[in-house]
Design a protein around this motif. Structure first.
Motif, PDB file in Angstrom:
ATOM      1  N   ARG A  83       0.852  -1.195   0.000  1.00  0.00           N
ATOM      2  CA  ARG A  83       0.000   0.000   0.000  1.00  0.00           C
ATOM      3  C   ARG A  83       0.888   1.245   0.000  1.00  0.00           C
ATOM      4  N   TYR A  95      -5.888  -4.551   6.561  1.00  0.00           N
ATOM      5  CA  TYR A  95      -6.898  -5.232   5.757  1.00  0.00           C
ATOM      6  C   TYR A  95      -6.576  -6.720   5.678  1.00  0.00           C
ATOM      7  N   ASP A 100     -14.253  -6.843  -4.336  1.00  0.00           N
ATOM      8  CA  ASP A 100     -14.127  -5.572  -5.058  1.00  0.00           C
ATOM      9  C   ASP A 100     -14.978  -4.453  -4.462  1.00  0.00           C
ATOM     10  N   ASP A 101     -16.042  -4.792  -3.758  1.00  0.00           N
ATOM     11  CA  ASP A 101     -16.958  -3.783  -3.228  1.00  0.00           C
ATOM     12  C   ASP A 101     -16.682  -3.389  -1.788  1.00  0.00           C
ATOM     13  N   GLU A 102     -16.127  -4.311  -1.004  1.00  0.00           N
ATOM     14  CA  GLU A 102     -15.917  -4.016   0.412  1.00  0.00           C
ATOM     15  C   GLU A 102     -14.717  -4.788   0.935  1.00  0.00           C
ATOM     16  N   ASP A 124     -16.732   0.070   2.987  1.00  0.00           N
ATOM     17  CA  ASP A 124     -17.505   0.003   1.743  1.00  0.00           C
ATOM     18  C   ASP A 124     -16.859   0.939   0.731  1.00  0.00           C
ATOM     19  N   HIS A 125     -16.316   0.377  -0.353  1.00  0.00           N
ATOM     20  CA  HIS A 125     -15.624   1.175  -1.372  1.00  0.00           C
ATOM     21  C   HIS A 125     -16.548   2.198  -2.030  1.00  0.00           C
ATOM     22  N   GLN A 128     -17.722   4.747   0.596  1.00  0.00           N
ATOM     23  CA  GLN A 128     -16.581   5.301   1.321  1.00  0.00           C
ATOM     24  C   GLN A 128     -16.890   5.452   2.811  1.00  0.00           C
ATOM     25  N   ASP A 130     -17.041   3.404   6.821  1.00  0.00           N
ATOM     26  CA  ASP A 130     -16.541   2.358   7.702  1.00  0.00           C
ATOM     27  C   ASP A 130     -17.629   2.019   8.703  1.00  0.00           C
TER      28      ASP A 130
END
Length: 147
Positions: A83, A95, A100-102, A124-125, A128, A130
């Motif tokens: 990262r 992480y 891909d979504d969360e 949640d991407h 945005q 938490d």
């Protein structure tokens, strides 16, 4: 019944793709090396899981382990150190899985609790946001498997 019997039962009966129980996926040496590289301690229930399972999936969520053999499995340490914001010893979110979504992460910033656990959050991407998801990795496994 031990504290982890409920986790084992959920894994065996749920929509999971983990190696068989008892398969020592991560050695003590690889765990210690990972903790040193990250500059933190893994929570107790994640340590237990690393020593008894070999990464895998819950539904569409990939759960990271430690790829000590270099087989290309999703690795919690590799994911963290690649990262852009990684600074050893200054990790606020670790992480450990998702899709891909969360993503799910350990809240390192709050520190380990009296049971040597980090709280688990869901990021949640799209939104945005938490959200507190579970009080420990073991609670995360049970909740996520049973959803």
């Amino acid at each position: 019944m031990t504290a982890y019997d409920e986790v084992i039962k959920a894994i065996e009966q749920g929509n999971t793709s983990f190696g068989p129980y008892g398969r020592a996926a991560a050695s003590d040496e690889s765990i210690t090396n990972g903790e040193k590289e990250l500059g933190l301690s893994f929570p107790a229930s994640y340590l237990w899981w690393l020593k008894h399972y070999d990464g895998g999936e819950i539904g569409s969520d990939t759960i990271y382990a430690i790829d000590a053999d270099g087989m290309g499995k999703p690795d919690i340490v590799d994911f963290a150190v690649t990262r852009d914001d990684f600074v050893p010893g200054h990790v606020n979110r670790l992480y450990f899985g998702g899709n891909d979504d969360e993503m799910y992460y350990f809240d390192i910033a709050s520190g380990l609790d009296e049971n040597s656990e980090y709280k688990v959050y869901l990021f949640d991407h799209l939104a945005q946001t938490d959200e507190l998801y579970a009080d420990s990795f073991a609670d995360f496994l049970i909740k996520r498997i049973n959803e």
